[in-house]
Design a protein around this motif. Structure first.
Motif: not given
Length: 293
Positions: A90-100, A231-241
């Motif tokens: 995961c990474v922190v402080n990420k803004v949502k975009t359609q691509e992400r 603007i909202l900041g999120h945690i963004m992770c790759n898709d695993t269980t």
């Protein structure tokens, strides 16, 4: 860097101990950090110095049952690893975009920043009325740089400024952009602007306020017409269980945090008083979030 890794391992061991004490099986998860100051905050070495550091640290201190390792890394490297490896990352402080959103998982918002404003030096010539709307907001960045073809704006590389500004920046000539790569992007882009090596800066008011308290600088600032209020900041992770389990745990905690005074104060502490009321109003909107099934 070795000292960072030692503290990172300490934090991971700490989370493992908490998980063991609660008789739960710890799931190993890495969080890649591209800001050295954030890494120091999350590993307990320094106090938070901005909204993102304070809110993320509050969250991590409430998480148990997860073996977390904080890893120093550029965002580009983290993104490459997230896309190629099956381990939960995961990474922190990420803004949502359609691509992400098409490629990664996102938590509920962890923090809220008043939308970026355009900053000029205090002694620079004010922007012409033709570049502003009736409320004094900048009509658009393409229009701005069409009028100022030889001026420069500093930007962080591999970084999203949110869908609204990303779309406008894509229409600005590369000749007008100075791209800064590497870690500590908030500090590096501000420094370029502060040293007058560029003409414009797009920055969160909270970040400029943080620096101006130290260097006593003053700047002109303009809101961007039709931009979102925050603007909202999120945690963004790759898709695993394991990542999905982690995101669910984060979301449950965030729904608690939104109602805590500590969460509100983690924002207000880093903003000038004139921005407090509107920030409280925006935070109230976070309380409407619900966990999706």
């Amino acid at each position: 860097m070795q000292s960072f890794r030692q503290w990172v391992r300490y934090r991971a061991v700490l989370f493992s101990f908490i998980a063991f004490s609660n008789i739960s099986i710890a799931e190993s998860l890495r969080i890649y950090i591209d800001d050295e100051k954030d890494l120091l905050v999350f590993t307990g070495q320094v106090a938070p110095s901005n909204i993102a550091g304070a809110t993320n640290n509050m969250l991590f201190n409430m998480i148990d049952g997860v073996d977390i390792e904080f890893v120093p890394s550029s965002y580009k490297r983290a993104l490459r690893i997230m896309s190629q490896q099956p381990e939960p990352i995961c990474v922190v402080n990420k803004v949502k975009t359609q691509e992400r959103e098409a490629a990664f998982l996102f938590s509920l918002p962890i923090n809220l920043y008043l939308s970026r404003r355009l900053y000029l030096q205090i002694d620079a010539e004010p922007l012409a009325p033709s570049l502003l709307d009736e409320q004094g907001n900048v009509i658009s960045l393409p229009k701005l740089f069409h009028a100022h073809r030889h001026k420069l704006i500093v930007l962080a590389g591999a970084f999203s400024y949110g869908p609204f500004l990303d779309k406008q920046l894509a229409q600005v000539s590369s000749a007008n952009k100075v791209i800064r790569e590497g870690s500590n992007h908030y500090d590096t882009v501000y420094r370029m602007f502060h040293l007058r090596r560029v003409d414009f800066l797009l920055a969160y008011p909270a970040e400029v306020y943080r620096h101006a308290k130290t260097d006593k600088s003053q700047y002109q600032s303009y809101r961007m017409a039709n931009s979102p209020g925050f603007i909202l900041g999120h945690i963004m992770c790759n898709d695993t269980t394991a990542s999905r389990t982690f995101i669910k745990k984060v979301n449950t905690i965030m729904l608690q945090m939104y109602n805590q005074d500590e969460f509100t104060n983690a924002h207000l502490h880093f903003l000038p008083k004139q921005e407090h009321d509107v920030t409280k109003q925006y935070i109230e909107q976070l309380k409407r979030y619900q966990i999706q099934p």
